[in-house]
Write a protein that holds these residues in place. Structure first.
Motif, mmCIF file in Angstrom:
data_model
loop_
_atom_site.group_PDB
_atom_site.id
_atom_site.type_symbol
_atom_site.label_atom_id
_atom_site.label_comp_id
_atom_site.label_asym_id
_atom_site.label_seq_id
_atom_site.Cartn_x
_atom_site.Cartn_y
_atom_site.Cartn_z
ATOM 1 N N LEU A 90 0.826 -1.205 0.000
ATOM 2 C CA LEU A 90 0.000 0.000 0.000
ATOM 3 C C LEU A 90 0.860 1.254 0.000
ATOM 4 O O LEU A 90 0.606 2.202 -0.753
ATOM 5 N N ALA A 91 1.906 1.262 0.831
ATOM 6 C CA ALA A 91 2.790 2.422 0.910
ATOM 7 C C ALA A 91 3.513 2.650 -0.410
ATOM 8 O O ALA A 91 3.697 3.795 -0.839
ATOM 9 N N GLN A 92 3.923 1.563 -1.065
ATOM 10 C CA GLN A 92 4.606 1.695 -2.353
ATOM 11 C C GLN A 92 3.662 2.256 -3.409
ATOM 12 O O GLN A 92 4.037 3.113 -4.217
ATOM 13 N N TRP A 93 2.412 1.786 -3.385
ATOM 14 C CA TRP A 93 1.411 2.303 -4.319
ATOM 15 C C TRP A 93 1.146 3.784 -4.074
ATOM 16 O O TRP A 93 1.040 4.573 -5.023
ATOM 17 N N ILE A 94 1.044 4.176 -2.804
ATOM 18 C CA ILE A 94 0.817 5.584 -2.463
ATOM 19 C C ILE A 94 1.947 6.444 -3.006
ATOM 20 O O ILE A 94 1.718 7.517 -3.585
ATOM 21 N N ALA A 95 3.202 5.955 -2.852
ATOM 22 C CA ALA A 95 4.358 6.713 -3.328
ATOM 23 C C ALA A 95 4.399 6.766 -4.851
ATOM 24 O O ALA A 95 4.589 7.840 -5.447
ATOM 25 N N ASP A 96 4.222 5.622 -5.494
ATOM 26 C CA ASP A 96 4.323 5.563 -6.959
ATOM 27 C C ASP A 96 3.204 6.336 -7.650
ATOM 28 O O ASP A 96 3.377 6.841 -8.765
ATOM 29 N N THR A 97 2.054 6.409 -6.982
ATOM 30 C CA THR A 97 0.884 7.076 -7.568
ATOM 31 C C THR A 97 0.843 8.561 -7.257
ATOM 32 O O THR A 97 0.093 9.308 -7.885
ATOM 33 N N GLY A 98 1.648 8.986 -6.270
ATOM 34 C CA GLY A 98 1.546 10.370 -5.819
ATOM 35 C C GLY A 98 0.168 10.629 -5.239
ATOM 36 O O GLY A 98 -0.468 11.665 -5.507
ATOM 37 N N LEU A 99 -0.309 9.653 -4.446
ATOM 38 C CA LEU A 99 -1.708 9.673 -4.019
ATOM 39 C C LEU A 99 -2.075 10.925 -3.233
ATOM 40 O O LEU A 99 -3.171 11.466 -3.407
ATOM 41 N N VAL A 100 -1.178 11.386 -2.376
ATOM 42 C CA VAL A 100 -1.505 12.557 -1.553
ATOM 43 C C VAL A 100 -1.809 13.757 -2.436
ATOM 44 O O VAL A 100 -2.782 14.488 -2.211
ATOM 45 N N ASP A 101 -1.010 13.941 -3.475
ATOM 46 C CA ASP A 101 -1.212 15.087 -4.372
ATOM 47 C C ASP A 101 -2.457 14.917 -5.234
ATOM 48 O O ASP A 101 -3.271 15.840 -5.357
#
Length: 230
Positions: A91-102
């Motif tokens: 999940l953390a890797q997906w959040i980083a790779d996707t730029g989910l926060v932005d």
């Protein structure tokens, strides 16, 4: 503003599915439209207790997680995800790779991570890792699950609780509920609505006073949730 609620904590047996079920029932009782996703491949609680509101999701596939965010960007504007144990790394890797926060900000989606904790050392260590990794970039709700142990001195002494609060985290406490009551609810696949409202004991296995205790317990949780923007 839409809300994507991720219920995790990484460690198995801390009560993640219990918290997901409480949130599902809260949304239903408050007439707040939502869509649920269950990532447990073997015995998903949302699929079992709230099948009309939940769909399965595979957390170890980017395409599946992408669809969860896309769902949050559309009505009903609330998405609830019950995360299985040991899914954090992917999940953390997906959040980083996707730029989910932005991208979530651009989509008008509020990201809320519910970190469910028991009173053990593992939960404290996992919280420390979460704070190191995400800090205040994701809204954090700490759930102190007294059903799984009501002595959280280790958490307080670690300094991680204070650190989380300084970063803006909210804290929700689940009071202790007798194990026998929880077991009856689970054995009968009872929703929390049925556990508090059904009057026939064979339907839930709960007696009159047990139902009353569940109602008071759930009401205490609701009082805390009402202070939050969900």
């Amino acid at each position: 503003m839409s809300h994507l609620h991720l219920v995790g904590g990484e460690k198995g047996g801390v009560g993640k599915s219990l918290v997901s079920r409480i949130l599902a029932q809260y949304f239903i009782d408050k007439a707040l439209p939502f869509q649920g996703f269950d990532s447990d491949k073997s015995h998903g609680a949302l699929l079992r207790f709230y099948a009309d509101y939940a769909s399965p999701v595979v957390v170890d596939r980017y395409e599946a997680l992408d669809k969860v965010v896309e769902a949050a960007a559309e009505p009903p504007h609330r998405v609830l995800v019950d995360l299985a144990a040991q899914t954090h790394q992917f999940l953390a890797q997906w959040i980083a790779d996707t730029g989910l926060v932005d991208i979530a900000g651009e989509l008008g989606v509020s990201l809320v991570y519910w970190h469910v904790m028991d009173a053990g050392r593992d939960s404290v260590d996992l919280l420390r890792r979460w704070l190191d990794e995400f800090g205040s970039r994701l809204k954090l709700v700490l759930v102190l699950n007294e059903v799984r142990g009501n002595q959280f001195e280790m958490l307080v002494a670690s300094g991680e609780l204070g650190r989380a609060k300084e970063m803006g985290a909210s804290v929700v406490t689940l009071r202790k509920l007798p194990d026998a009551t929880i077991q009856k609810i689970d054995a009968h696949s009872t929703s929390f609505w049925a556990a508090t409202q059904a009057t026939e004991k064979p339907a839930t296995g709960l007696g009159l006073l047990e139902r009353q205790r569940v109602k008071i317990w759930l009401g205490h949780v609701y009082e805390q949730l009402q202070q939050m923007e969900l």
